[in-house]
Design a protein around this motif. Structure first.
Motif, short mmCIF file in Angstrom:
data_model
loop_
_atom_site.label_atom_id
_atom_site.label_comp_id
_atom_site.label_asym_id
_atom_site.label_seq_id
_atom_site.Cartn_x
_atom_site.Cartn_y
_atom_site.Cartn_z
N ILE A 163 54.66 6.74 -2.84
CA ILE A 163 54.08 8.00 -2.25
C ILE A 163 52.70 7.69 -1.83
O ILE A 163 51.80 7.07 -2.24
N LYS A 164 52.55 8.28 -0.36
CA LYS A 164 51.19 8.15 0.07
C LYS A 164 50.41 9.65 0.47
O LYS A 164 51.53 10.51 0.71
N TYR A 174 50.90 6.56 -5.13
CA TYR A 174 51.80 5.43 -5.86
C TYR A 174 52.42 4.36 -5.04
O TYR A 174 53.32 4.73 -4.27
N ALA A 175 51.74 3.05 -4.79
CA ALA A 175 51.95 2.12 -4.26
C ALA A 175 53.48 1.77 -4.54
O ALA A 175 54.12 2.07 -5.44
N LEU A 232 55.64 2.96 -9.13
CA LEU A 232 57.04 3.71 -9.77
C LEU A 232 58.10 2.93 -10.36
O LEU A 232 58.59 2.14 -9.41
N PRO A 233 58.66 3.17 -11.35
CA PRO A 233 59.69 2.42 -11.95
C PRO A 233 61.03 3.03 -10.89
O PRO A 233 61.21 4.32 -10.53
N ARG A 234 61.90 1.97 -10.92
CA ARG A 234 63.24 2.16 -10.19
C ARG A 234 63.95 3.28 -10.96
O ARG A 234 63.84 3.38 -12.30
N LYS A 284 58.44 6.88 0.79
CA LYS A 284 59.24 5.71 1.42
C LYS A 284 60.16 5.87 0.22
O LYS A 284 59.75 5.46 -0.87
N VAL A 285 61.59 5.78 0.49
CA VAL A 285 62.81 5.92 -0.41
C VAL A 285 63.57 4.57 0.00
O VAL A 285 64.14 4.51 1.25
#
Length: 188
Positions: free
Chosen positions: A101-102, A110-111, A115-117, A172-173
């Protein structure tokens, strides 16, 4: 005589003591102005955020942004070219994905890898609204960048950690896998 006096008093209590209770009136009455003001503030906020997002879209002439029906924009970083891979996740399917997340200005919140999978059962678990709808547009193996206005992201409350109140975000996902629900109804 005394008997008559007590009978009259008792009869008075019965007549005047048995009336139905009256509803209490509120001490203050609102005219709804707070709600109307809140609606106006939210409309201005949405318009401001949409203008910021459209500015990003217009400045980036290289990328093909797609407006969604759900009020956010997105583009493919990696699109599935596999002609056999036509399935997008449906209700109950379990997807495995990771995301970053930007802020709207491009600063990392959150680069990638922070964040965990995540495993997520479509529409059966909690996930913020925009991402919940965005994942339904993806196919296995795709990487998509979404731009969410704050009301499609974490809204008024933020994420109670790094994302504050009313913050539009860029997410970005990467969708790693889709596991179809085994007991789907086939009543077609």
């Amino acid at each position: 005589m005394m008997y008559l006096k007590y009978t009259m008093i008792l009869l008075g209590f019965l007549v005047f003591g048995c009336k139905t209770p009256e509803a209490r009136r509120p001490v203050t009455q609102n005219s709804g102005s707070f709600i109307n003001e809140s609606i106006q503030r939210n409309k201005k906020l949405v318009a401001k955020e949409e203008a910021q997002i459209l500015e990003i879209v217009e400045r980036d002439s290289v990328t093909e942004y797609i407006p969604s029906e759900n009020g956010f924009w997105y583009y493919y970083n990696k699109r599935s070219t596999d002609s056999l891979n036509i399935n997008t996740p449906e209700f109950g399917d379990v997807v495995e994905f990771d995301y970053s997340i930007k802020a709207i200005d491009g600063q990392d919140i959150y680069a990638e890898g922070e964040l965990p999978r995540k495993n997520y059962a479509i529409d059966k678990e909690e996930l913020f609204g925009g991402l919940r709808e965005g994942i339904k547009l993806m196919k296995e193996g795709e990487v998509v960048t979404f731009i969410f206005p704050s009301h499609k992201a974490f809204g008024y409350y933020g994420d109670k950690n790094k994302i504050g109140t009313n913050v539009p975000i860029i997410t970005k996902v990467t969708l790693h896998s889709i596991t179809e629900q085994t007991n789907k109804n086939n009543n077609d």
